[in-house]
Design an enzyme around this catalytic site. Sequence first.
Site, PDB file in Angstrom:
ATOM      1  N   CYS A 143      -3.316   1.479   6.663  1.00 14.42           N
ATOM      2  CA  CYS A 143      -3.380   0.767   7.950  1.00 14.42           C
ATOM      3  C   CYS A 143      -4.148   1.583   8.976  1.00 14.42           C
ATOM      4  O   CYS A 143      -4.796   1.036   9.845  1.00 14.42           O
ATOM      5  CB  CYS A 143      -1.978   0.463   8.449  1.00 14.42           C
ATOM      6  SG  CYS A 143      -0.945   1.917   8.560  1.00 14.42           S
ATOM      7  N   LYS A 170      12.261  -7.206   1.225  1.00 16.65           N
ATOM      8  CA  LYS A 170      11.368  -8.063   0.424  1.00 16.65           C
ATOM      9  C   LYS A 170      10.079  -7.275   0.215  1.00 16.65           C
ATOM     10  O   LYS A 170       9.229  -7.184   1.102  1.00 16.65           O
ATOM     11  CB  LYS A 170      11.164  -9.379   1.160  1.00 16.65           C
ATOM     12  CG  LYS A 170       9.863 -10.143   0.941  1.00 16.65           C
ATOM     13  CD  LYS A 170       9.512 -10.553  -0.458  1.00 16.65           C
ATOM     14  CE  LYS A 170       8.145 -11.227  -0.453  1.00 16.65           C
ATOM     15  NZ  LYS A 170       7.081 -10.371  -1.015  1.00 16.65           N
ATOM     16  N   ASN A 176       0.788  -1.243   0.000  1.00 16.38           N
ATOM     17  CA  ASN A 176       0.000   0.000   0.000  1.00 16.38           C
ATOM     18  C   ASN A 176       0.817   1.289   0.000  1.00 16.38           C
ATOM     19  O   ASN A 176       0.442   2.244  -0.659  1.00 16.38           O
ATOM     20  CB  ASN A 176      -1.047  -0.009   1.124  1.00 16.38           C
ATOM     21  CG  ASN A 176      -0.426  -0.102   2.478  1.00 16.38           C
ATOM     22  OD1 ASN A 176       0.665  -0.628   2.632  1.00 16.38           O
ATOM     23  ND2 ASN A 176      -1.103   0.411   3.471  1.00 16.38           N
ATOM     24  N   GLU A 194     -11.112  -5.673   9.675  1.00 11.25           N
ATOM     25  CA  GLU A 194     -10.493  -4.708   8.758  1.00 11.25           C
ATOM     26  C   GLU A 194     -10.827  -5.067   7.302  1.00 11.25           C
ATOM     27  O   GLU A 194     -10.589  -6.193   6.868  1.00 11.25           O
ATOM     28  CB  GLU A 194      -8.970  -4.732   8.936  1.00 11.25           C
ATOM     29  CG  GLU A 194      -8.260  -3.726   8.065  1.00 11.25           C
ATOM     30  CD  GLU A 194      -6.735  -3.847   8.132  1.00 11.25           C
ATOM     31  OE1 GLU A 194      -6.221  -4.986   8.159  1.00 11.25           O
ATOM     32  OE2 GLU A 194      -6.070  -2.803   8.141  1.00 11.25           O
ATOM     33  N   GLU A 216       4.042  -4.137  12.469  1.00  9.54           N
ATOM     34  CA  GLU A 216       3.089  -3.040  12.256  1.00  9.54           C
ATOM     35  C   GLU A 216       1.947  -3.636  11.457  1.00  9.54           C
ATOM     36  O   GLU A 216       2.092  -3.915  10.269  1.00  9.54           O
ATOM     37  CB  GLU A 216       3.743  -1.906  11.459  1.00  9.54           C
ATOM     38  CG  GLU A 216       5.009  -1.354  12.069  1.00  9.54           C
ATOM     39  CD  GLU A 216       4.779  -0.557  13.336  1.00  9.54           C
ATOM     40  OE1 GLU A 216       3.630  -0.217  13.636  1.00  9.54           O
ATOM     41  OE2 GLU A 216       5.766  -0.300  14.037  1.00  9.54           O
TER      42      GLU A 216
END
Length: 492
Positions: A286, A177, A154, A384, A252
């Site tokens: 997020c 990565k 994102n 979410e 996170e």
Amino acid sequence: MSLQQFQMCIGGEWTNAISGNTFDSLNPATGEAWAQFPDASAEDVNRAVEAADTAFRSAEWRSLTPTARGKLLRKLGDLIAANTETLAQLESTDNGKLIRETRGQVSYLPEFFYYTAGLADKIEGETLPLDKQDMLAYTIREPLGVVAAIIPWNSPLYLTAIKVAPALAAGNTIVLKPSEHASATLIELVKLAEQAGIPKGVINVVTGYGPSTGAALTSHPKVRKIAFTGGAATARHVIRSSAENFAKLSLELGGKSPQIVFPDADLDSAVNGIVAGIFAASGQSCVAGSRLLVHKDVYEQVINALVERASRIKIGNPQADESEMGPMATAQQLAVVESFVERAQAEGARLRLGGKRPDVDQGWYYEPTIFECSSNADYLMQEEVFGPVAAVIPFETEEEALAMANDSQYGLAAGIWTRDIARAHRVARDVHSGIIWVNTYRVVSAMGSIGGFKSSGYGRESGIDSVLEYTERKTVWINLSSEPMADPFVMR
Ligand code: NAP
């Protein structure tokens, strides 16, 4: 049309996968392939970690003073600033984010490098005020070694900057990565790091799929820290991988962040903040403020204003300056959004806006969608979506709002809208989230830390402590006495 070709960087060499395998990246605005990347196997990952480990032990890297490392980071910041437009265009093509958003993010990126560069030579140890007069003890903060950074699709550059800058400031080396859906800009970042004079092998990048390339990296025995940003399900895999190498972890993860609107709020501002929280980046953020808790006295007014403003959002080509909402980054994410909407409708949530794809010929677009829910226990209030879907619910008292805000497995961010200063501080204190915004939303700064409570993860990125997350504390004991050592069988 021929696809743009990208290579990985391992130990300073630009390379394909040993197998020669590749995968295509699709442009979310068209759904068509635009670039090709090496598909790294465990063998490629091993080469990258070995290269990072060799660089970590090299005289070239170890002999650099922290101040010199800081200067390299500043140079990298300057190079990013000089390449803002290229990076912004590339990220927008790769993950479908609005060009105005990627431009904004990339233009701020150098600040993370400048700020963290300044921290490089301020990583200090302490002298311990011991309860033993014949001893001196002090601590040293040392780098950990090889860091594996796992980045989602994102906001790839931003989420990489807040890992690379502190990792290097503290003297570590790194293997990146990226997500298979957004690898291009991380590769360009490594090219800029090379130009900045960061030694070969200090930053490496391997491209490929999560369950193969990502898992090989996070379980590698020479990885000492995993800095992960992504979803909770993947985080569980990463935690299991770290059982192999005992790497330090920072996670996170996602959120279901509440935006709480009290009746005394500036409602025009609140509505704008709500739009920013859930429809900017098509909700693929997020910190998306996806749960709207609105006081009953202003509920109708807020929801009507929100529906009116959201219905005017210009959906379109992410690279057009006038677009306000672009596509979802992947076809899978579009399917996830659709399944959430279907379930919300089946469970009786009241659809007020959207709930479908717009009428366009191509691309993974979805309309801004607003549902009214009747219980905070509803699936849509708890899970979410990572898409442009807002769930709204009324409340009557501050206590009720707080109870609903905290009745969530997540705790990443929260928005509080009120003009009552005492209430603002009270609610900020009592909401269980890592980031609280009062009368604003989605503000970041190199000085502010990012990270969550509960299932939103642990560890903090960005901010003054970020470099410490990439260090290990060592305690050194010096015997000041000239007396011979006493009884060897008794602990001193
Ligand atoms: P994801 O599916 O969890 O993927 C994140 C990264 O992990 C990608 O690079 C992915 O590679 C990789 N991965 C997948 N399986 C793996 C495995 N078994 N071992 C190691 N790595 C693996 O997350 P996403 O869908 O890309 O991103 C969305 C999530 O990230 C949301 O939950 C969002 O809230 C969260 N997020 C959090 C923050 C924050 O700062 N708290 C910021 C942004 C996003 P592939 O993509 O190639 O599979």
